[in-house]
Scaffold this motif. Structure first.
Motif, PDB file in Angstrom:
ATOM      1  N   ARG A   1       0.411   6.214  -3.683  1.00 47.89           N
ATOM      2  CA  ARG A   1      -0.118   4.971  -3.099  1.00 47.89           C
ATOM      3  C   ARG A   1       0.242   3.811  -4.022  1.00 47.89           C
ATOM      4  NH1 ARG A   1      -5.009   6.648  -0.314  1.00 47.89           N
ATOM      5  NH2 ARG A   1      -4.449   8.570   0.806  1.00 47.89           N
TER       6      ARG A   1
ATOM      7  N   GLU B   1      -1.145   1.502  -5.540  1.00 47.41           N
ATOM      8  CA  GLU B   1      -2.485   1.067  -5.945  1.00 47.41           C
ATOM      9  C   GLU B   1      -2.421   0.145  -7.159  1.00 47.41           C
ATOM     10  OE1 GLU B   1      -5.386   1.753  -4.588  1.00 47.41           O
ATOM     11  OE2 GLU B   1      -5.365   3.741  -3.645  1.00 47.41           O
ATOM     12  N   THR B   2      -3.446  -0.698  -7.314  1.00 41.02           N
ATOM     13  CA  THR B   2      -3.656  -1.433  -8.560  1.00 41.02           C
ATOM     14  C   THR B   2      -4.325  -0.494  -9.549  1.00 41.02           C
ATOM     15  OG1 THR B   2      -3.913  -3.521  -7.369  1.00 41.02           O
ATOM     16  CG2 THR B   2      -4.777  -3.422  -9.620  1.00 41.02           C
TER      17      THR B   2
ATOM     18  N   ASP C   1       0.806  -1.223   0.000  1.00 40.08           N
ATOM     19  CA  ASP C   1       0.000   0.000   0.000  1.00 40.08           C
ATOM     20  C   ASP C   1       0.837   1.270   0.000  1.00 40.08           C
ATOM     21  OD1 ASP C   1      -2.828  -0.975   0.243  1.00 40.08           O
ATOM     22  OD2 ASP C   1      -2.005  -1.956   2.004  1.00 40.08           O
TER      23      ASP C   1
ATOM     24  N   HIS D   1      -8.107   4.656 -10.584  1.00 42.60           N
ATOM     25  CA  HIS D   1      -6.995   4.643  -9.638  1.00 42.60           C
ATOM     26  C   HIS D   1      -5.659   4.718 -10.363  1.00 42.60           C
ATOM     27  CE1 HIS D   1     -10.213   2.849  -7.156  1.00 42.60           C
ATOM     28  NE2 HIS D   1      -9.550   3.327  -6.126  1.00 42.60           N
TER      29      HIS D   1
ATOM     30  N   ALA E   1      -1.192   5.140  -9.229  1.00 40.67           N
ATOM     31  CA  ALA E   1      -0.262   5.052  -8.105  1.00 40.67           C
ATOM     32  C   ALA E   1       0.193   6.424  -7.633  1.00 40.67           C
ATOM     33  CB  ALA E   1       0.955   4.213  -8.500  1.00 40.67           C
TER      34      ALA E   1
END
Length: 486
Positions: free
Chosen positions: A347, A349-350, A266, A355, A357
């Protein structure tokens, strides 16, 4: 082929396809298009109607299969009747693809007892080679499902041909007279200008547009966000430090050291510099105590707080780390204050349609005496109304450093669903009182990404069309300034 040859041919046939013409005469199609464009520039001598056609052709890999056979058939033929060890079989060219295809077609089987690959059928037909042969001969005589399969395997590709159907125009002639574009001194002195045909001047033509820099949609929305905060009496926080220690990013916010957000799945942790050392010692001791033993009416988390864990450097996961620093400084001489910031956070992130990163976080913080949840809801309604976003709703949530907490949702007309655009809440006493803020001071705060409201305002359904290598630069230039209703 020159212009006169093309016009003479058109005079005989009345209608010509530029693609057919290039094939019949073995001339590059683009050269014929160049001749057509030069004639079109002279006026209405010919007409040119655009035509788009498609056909399939073999790739280099497809041509190789046409010559040597498909990978799956070659692999099948390489297996003797009593089988062969898989490791030995995989040494033949393109064995990995051939093995996968042969297994999916049920031609071969793995004998686990003998540790060998065995033939499951006596013989096979090389359908791939046969289909490619038919496709090359006729361009389009195999099933659509086979075409898609061979395209996925990169054995064939679809070719799009853009050509023109030529016809005679209202001013058609087989002899071209070049129109002059300039009146020269020699023409005036000799008087030849009287009989010389000139190209008409287009006095309605616009000048060459000047290229200029333009703001990305994110910067347009950011500018309006910033103006709204300033109009509401907020002060901008300094947010130019992308690297934070875990102490300010997590511990100062009363986020436990075993929280999932501290996992590398994360959060991005730094290798160099790996740790930070400079912390306010008295404040650090208070944070350690409230985490491990509690205080200020709280029982804490009841674990052994680790300074080594707090020292770890991270790419900040939120700008709330900056808010913690500002509130700690405000505690030395408190006065009611409104802060805001808009800057990048990171983050692990996926990636998906909403979303990334790395994204921009918009954060608002208000510190004052006796603030309540009602004040937070009222400020949020005022804030989002000024953004022109009226379809909003709140949902109770959990945050380690706010209680009560609320997630903020807005209806996205493009995606036709409610999407989360932010989070909000009231900072916990366990976070504020160790800083030295007066007991009756409450802090309300909210944060949202800059990207999602921008997607809503500009009707963008995929965040990767807004940020990253897929961004259309023409979109950046053409999109208007974002006018948020106030």
């Amino acid at each position: 082929m020159d212009s006169e040859q093309l016009l003479n041919l058109l005079d005989i046939k009345c209608s010509i396809s530029t693609w057919d013409l290039s094939k019949e005469n073995n001339i590059d199609h683009q050269k014929i298009i160049g001749v057509v464009n030069s004639i079109l520039a002279l006026g209405n001598i010919i007409t040119a109607d655009p035509v788009t056609s498609k056909y399939w052709e073999l790739t280099d890999e497809g041509e190789s299969i046409l010559l040597n056979g498909s990978y799956e058939v070659n692999l099948f033929n390489a297996i003797p009747s009593d089988g062969i060890p898989q490791k030995e079989l995989m040494s033949i060219p393109n064995a990995k693809i051939g093995f996968s295809q042969a297994m999916s077609k049920g031609w071969i089987v793995i004998d686990r007892a003998a540790n060998k690959v065995m033939k499951k059928v006596d013989s096979v037909v090389d359908k791939v080679k046969k289909d490619l042969m038919e496709l090359k001969a006729s361009h389009d005589q195999i099933s659509e499902s086979d075409k898609l399969d061979y395209k996925k395997r990169k054995l064939i590709r679809e070719v799009v041909i853009k050509s023109f159907t030529l016809g005679k125009g209202p001013e058609f002639t087989t002899s071209i007279v070049k129109l002059e574009t300039e009146l020269t001194t020699e023409m005036i002195l000799s008087g030849s200008w009287k009989s010389t045909p000139f190209k008409p001047y287009n006095f309605e033509a616009l000048g060459q547009p000047q290229s200029a820099g333009c703001l990305h949609p994110l910067l347009k929305v950011r500018s309006d966000f910033r103006q709204i905060f300033l109009e509401m009496g907020f002060t901008e926080m300094p947010t130019n430090n992308f690297v934070e220690s875990s102490f300010w990013n997590f511990d100062a916010l009363f986020q436990p050291q075993q929280h999932p957000a501290r996992d590398s799945h994360d959060t991005f942790f730094l290798d160099n510099p790996q740790t930070s050392e400079n912390f306010p010692q008295k404040y650090l001791n208070k944070v350690k105590t409230v985490h491990s033993k509690g205080g200020y009416g709280s029982q804490g988390y009841g674990y052994d707080w680790s300074l080594d864990e707090a020292k770890k450097n991270v790419l900040r996961t939120h700008t709330t780390a900056v808010s913690a620093r500002m509130l700690f400084g405000l505690a030395k001489d408190f006065k009611p204050t409104k802060y805001f910031s808009i800057d990048r956070v990171f983050r692990n992130e996926t990636l998906d349609a909403t979303h990334l990163a790395e994204f921009q976080q918009v954060e608002g913080v208000i510190a004052d005496y006796n603030l309540t949840l009602g004040d937070l809801i009222g400020v949020l309604h005022t804030f989002f109304e000024r953004l022109g976003m009226t379809e909003i709703k709140f949902k109770p949530a959990y945050n380690p450093y706010t209680e009560p907490s609320m997630e903020i949702f807005c209806y996205h007309q493009g995606l036709k669903k409610w999407i989360e655009i932010g989070n909000s809440g009231m900072f916990r006493p366990e976070m504020l009182l160790p800083m030295g803020l007066p007991e009756k001071v409450n802090v309300i705060a909210w944060g949202l990404s800059l990207e999602r409201p921008t997607m809503i305002k500009y009707g963008i359904n995929n965040i990767r069309d807004l940020v990253g290598p897929r961004v259309n630069l023409q979109m950046v230039q053409d999109n208007p300034i974002c006018r948020l209703e106030k």
